[in-house]
Design a protein around this motif. Structure first.
Motif, PDB file in Angstrom:
ATOM      1  N   LEU A 169       0.822  -1.207   0.000  1.00 48.40           N
ATOM      2  CA  LEU A 169       0.000   0.000   0.000  1.00 48.40           C
ATOM      3  C   LEU A 169       0.856   1.258   0.000  1.00 48.40           C
ATOM      4  N   HIS A 170       2.014   1.210   0.699  1.00 47.82           N
ATOM      5  CA  HIS A 170       2.900   2.383   0.723  1.00 47.82           C
ATOM      6  C   HIS A 170       4.285   1.974   1.188  1.00 47.82           C
ATOM      7  N   HIS A 171       5.317   2.577   0.586  1.00 49.88           N
ATOM      8  CA  HIS A 171       6.694   2.255   0.959  1.00 49.88           C
ATOM      9  C   HIS A 171       7.094   2.895   2.283  1.00 49.88           C
ATOM     10  N   ASN A 172       6.424   3.998   2.674  1.00 52.87           N
ATOM     11  CA  ASN A 172       6.725   4.677   3.939  1.00 52.87           C
ATOM     12  C   ASN A 172       5.974   3.957   5.059  1.00 52.87           C
ATOM     13  N   LEU A 173       6.615   2.950   5.630  1.00 56.00           N
ATOM     14  CA  LEU A 173       5.987   2.075   6.620  1.00 56.00           C
ATOM     15  C   LEU A 173       6.837   2.062   7.887  1.00 56.00           C
ATOM     16  N   VAL A 174       6.242   2.492   8.991  1.00 55.39           N
ATOM     17  CA  VAL A 174       6.942   2.539  10.275  1.00 55.39           C
ATOM     18  C   VAL A 174       6.229   1.611  11.248  1.00 55.39           C
ATOM     19  N   PHE A 175       7.007   0.745  11.896  1.00 58.18           N
ATOM     20  CA  PHE A 175       6.447  -0.180  12.881  1.00 58.18           C
ATOM     21  C   PHE A 175       6.660   0.383  14.284  1.00 58.18           C
ATOM     22  N   LEU A 176       5.602   0.351  15.075  1.00 54.95           N
ATOM     23  CA  LEU A 176       5.637   0.845  16.443  1.00 54.95           C
ATOM     24  C   LEU A 176       5.440  -0.329  17.391  1.00 54.95           C
ATOM     25  N   ASP A 177       6.452  -0.613  18.212  1.00 55.10           N
ATOM     26  CA  ASP A 177       6.481  -1.707  19.177  1.00 55.10           C
ATOM     27  C   ASP A 177       6.861  -3.043  18.540  1.00 55.10           C
ATOM     28  N   SER A 178       7.443  -3.009  17.373  1.00 51.33           N
ATOM     29  CA  SER A 178       8.046  -4.211  16.790  1.00 51.33           C
ATOM     30  C   SER A 178       9.030  -3.786  15.713  1.00 51.33           C
ATOM     31  N   ALA A 179       9.940  -4.691  15.363  1.00 54.89           N
ATOM     32  CA  ALA A 179      10.924  -4.422  14.302  1.00 54.89           C
ATOM     33  C   ALA A 179      11.065  -5.680  13.461  1.00 54.89           C
ATOM     34  N   PRO A 180      10.082  -5.962  12.599  1.00 54.62           N
ATOM     35  CA  PRO A 180      10.068  -7.234  11.870  1.00 54.62           C
ATOM     36  C   PRO A 180      11.126  -7.361  10.777  1.00 54.62           C
ATOM     37  N   ASP A 181      11.605  -6.232  10.256  1.00 55.46           N
ATOM     38  CA  ASP A 181      12.608  -6.295   9.179  1.00 55.46           C
ATOM     39  C   ASP A 181      13.422  -4.999   9.204  1.00 55.46           C
ATOM     40  N   GLU A 182      14.532  -5.030   9.924  1.00 60.33           N
ATOM     41  CA  GLU A 182      15.328  -3.819  10.132  1.00 60.33           C
ATOM     42  C   GLU A 182      16.024  -3.345   8.864  1.00 60.33           C
ATOM     43  N   LEU A 183      16.134  -4.214   7.868  1.00 64.91           N
ATOM     44  CA  LEU A 183      16.776  -3.831   6.612  1.00 64.91           C
ATOM     45  C   LEU A 183      15.822  -3.078   5.684  1.00 64.91           C
ATOM     46  N   ARG A 184      14.529  -3.149   5.950  1.00 65.85           N
ATOM     47  CA  ARG A 184      13.551  -2.557   5.042  1.00 65.85           C
ATOM     48  C   ARG A 184      12.714  -1.445   5.660  1.00 65.85           C
ATOM     49  N   PHE A 185      12.416  -1.551   6.964  1.00 67.39           N
ATOM     50  CA  PHE A 185      11.433  -0.640   7.543  1.00 67.39           C
ATOM     51  C   PHE A 185      11.969   0.066   8.789  1.00 67.39           C
ATOM     52  N   ASP A 186      11.520   1.307   8.971  1.00 68.80           N
ATOM     53  CA  ASP A 186      11.780   2.019  10.224  1.00 68.80           C
ATOM     54  C   ASP A 186      10.975   1.372  11.348  1.00 68.80           C
ATOM     55  N   SER A 187      11.502   1.455  12.568  1.00 67.43           N
ATOM     56  CA  SER A 187      10.790   0.866  13.701  1.00 67.43           C
ATOM     57  C   SER A 187      11.145   1.583  14.991  1.00 67.43           C
ATOM     58  N   VAL A 188      10.215   1.521  15.942  1.00 70.00           N
ATOM     59  CA  VAL A 188      10.415   2.085  17.276  1.00 70.00           C
ATOM     60  C   VAL A 188      10.037   1.001  18.284  1.00 70.00           C
ATOM     61  N   VAL A 189      10.985   0.601  19.130  1.00 67.07           N
ATOM     62  CA  VAL A 189      10.755  -0.497  20.066  1.00 67.07           C
ATOM     63  C   VAL A 189      11.249  -0.107  21.459  1.00 67.07           C
ATOM     64  N   ILE A 190      10.883  -0.917  22.432  1.00 62.72           N
ATOM     65  CA  ILE A 190      11.324  -0.702  23.807  1.00 62.72           C
ATOM     66  C   ILE A 190      12.453  -1.682  24.139  1.00 62.72           C
ATOM     67  N   ASN A 191      13.350  -1.288  25.021  1.00 61.02           N
ATOM     68  CA  ASN A 191      14.449  -2.134  25.458  1.00 61.02           C
ATOM     69  C   ASN A 191      13.994  -2.960  26.668  1.00 61.02           C
ATOM     70  N   PHE A 192      13.459  -4.163  26.404  1.00 60.53           N
ATOM     71  CA  PHE A 192      12.937  -5.004  27.483  1.00 60.53           C
ATOM     72  C   PHE A 192      14.022  -5.416  28.461  1.00 60.53           C
ATOM     73  N   LYS A 193      15.206  -5.729  27.950  1.00 60.73           N
ATOM     74  CA  LYS A 193      16.295  -6.194  28.815  1.00 60.73           C
ATOM     75  C   LYS A 193      16.640  -5.130  29.859  1.00 60.73           C
ATOM     76  N   LEU A 194      16.726  -3.887  29.439  1.00 61.47           N
ATOM     77  CA  LEU A 194      17.044  -2.805  30.367  1.00 61.47           C
ATOM     78  C   LEU A 194      15.943  -2.644  31.414  1.00 61.47           C
ATOM     79  N   GLY A 195      14.697  -2.795  30.989  1.00 61.73           N
ATOM     80  CA  GLY A 195      13.595  -2.681  31.939  1.00 61.73           C
ATOM     81  C   GLY A 195      13.632  -3.763  32.994  1.00 61.73           C
ATOM     82  N   VAL A 196      13.872  -4.999  32.578  1.00 59.98           N
ATOM     83  CA  VAL A 196      13.969  -6.109  33.529  1.00 59.98           C
ATOM     84  C   VAL A 196      15.126  -5.878  34.496  1.00 59.98           C
ATOM     85  N   GLU A 197      16.255  -5.426  33.979  1.00 60.90           N
ATOM     86  CA  GLU A 197      17.419  -5.185  34.837  1.00 60.90           C
ATOM     87  C   GLU A 197      17.127  -4.118  35.885  1.00 60.90           C
ATOM     88  N   GLN A 198      16.448  -3.048  35.500  1.00 59.21           N
ATOM     89  CA  GLN A 198      16.123  -1.993  36.458  1.00 59.21           C
ATOM     90  C   GLN A 198      15.228  -2.521  37.577  1.00 59.21           C
TER      91      GLN A 198
END
Length: 340
Positions: A137-166
């Protein structure tokens, strides 16, 4: 003067619904009771519509489509994704952009009543088939809360490991060693394939590193309040190994755990401390208020929309960006020092 976000939190209606009612959208169909409640709240909280000068005109013609992993009913059971969407939509509105929802049918996603868009915000996790449909549908595709293909799409995710450590750093500092985890052993990964649950695995790795790991303290439960309630209640009923502190995979699981402890006449945090992920406004309303790992949903939504706008305004080739947001621990009354 109130914002649309504050009106949404006050009334329980979505930002989109409130905005369309306040702007007398002729295509918006709501009950008289809903319209009256929104207008009354707007008056009570002294809401005023932004003047045209307050809008950022350079972005005024952009329109973004939103694809959501969960249905509205599913979002009521776990409002985390509802908050993500509402913050993203609010930021679009602040920039003068418009949003439309994508409809999913058997043959993929479709635009409803619009011929063109400037990008797509995909909230949650999606299968390979769904991703292919979205990207068609469109090449400008941004994923929020997942990163299914870092070579093709922009994404914004949370650092779970850092949260667990805190969370675990704080509990150990408070004298806890018998720390449990409440959540599923497996969950869908960023392409909707079965995989080990990330937060649980980070918990196991941390506890092994600190020679504190006890598999008996892993409480298996889906990330829902009813199933978490069942798991904690069963542990109490059978006199199984009981942790002094519990890290829940999300708020809903924490709510279920706290309810089970209350029913068993066990006190939080005196008899068991509880920490959860997400830190939505609901965390402040529990009894006691819930210590939580904040995933900063407002910032995540703002960053994702910023990427959409940046890509829509640029004709240059770009390398896809993966932005990892660091969580922070919000301390409230659900954690105390371990009894010695």
């Amino acid at each position: 003067m109130a914002t649309l976000k504050e009106l949404s939190e006050y009334t329980g209606f979505s930002i989109t619904t409130i905005s369309r009612v306040l702007n007398n959208d002729p295509t918006m169909s709501v009950s008289d009771a809903t319209r009256s409640a929104i207008l009354e709240a707007a008056g009570t909280l002294h809401y005023k519509k932004p003047s045209p000068k307050q809008r950022r005109e350079p972005h005024g013609k952009l329109c973004f489509a939103i694809a959501e992993m969960l249905s509205p009913v599913e979002q009521l059971e776990d409002p985390y994704y509802l908050y993500l969407k509402n913050h993203a939509v609010q930021h679009c509105m602040d920039l003068g952009c418009t949003t439309v929802s994508l409809l999913e049918q058997d043959d993929g996603y479709h635009l409803a009543g619009r011929e063109s868009i400037d990008g797509i915000l995909a909230i949650g996790i999606f299968s390979e088939r769904q991703i292919a449909s979205l990207s068609s549908l469109h090449h400008n595709l941004v994923f929020l809360d997942s990163a299914p293909d870092e070579l093709r799409f922009d994404s914004v995710v949370i650092n779970f490991k850092l949260g667990v450590e805190q969370a675990l750093d704080m509990l150990i500092h408070r004298g806890h060693h018998a720390i449990g985890f409440l959540g599923p052993s497996r969950k869908l990964d960023e392409r909707k394939r079965p995989a080990p649950e990330v937060r649980r695995q980070c918990f196991i790795d941390y506890m092994k590193k600190h020679n504190l790991y006890d598999p008996a303290l892993l409480l298996e439960a889906e990330m829902t309040a009813p199933d978490a309630y069942r798991a904690v209640q069963e542990r109490i009923r059978t006199n199984g190994t009981r942790p002094t502190a519990l890290l829940a995979a999300n708020e809903e699981a924490a709510f279920g755990a706290i309810r089970a402890l209350h029913v068993a006449n066990l006190r939080v945090p005196q008899d068991m401390s509880v920490i959860s992920f997400n830190d939505t406004p609901l965390s402040e309303l529990t009894d006691p208020p819930l210590t939580s790992i904040s995933t900063h949903v407002e910032s995540m939504g703002r960053v994702a929309v910023g990427l959409l706008v940046q890509r829509a305004r640029s004709t240059d080739e770009h390398i896809p960006l993966k932005i990892v947001v660091p969580p922070t621990l919000t301390e409230r009354a659900s954690v105390s020092s371990a009894a010695f």
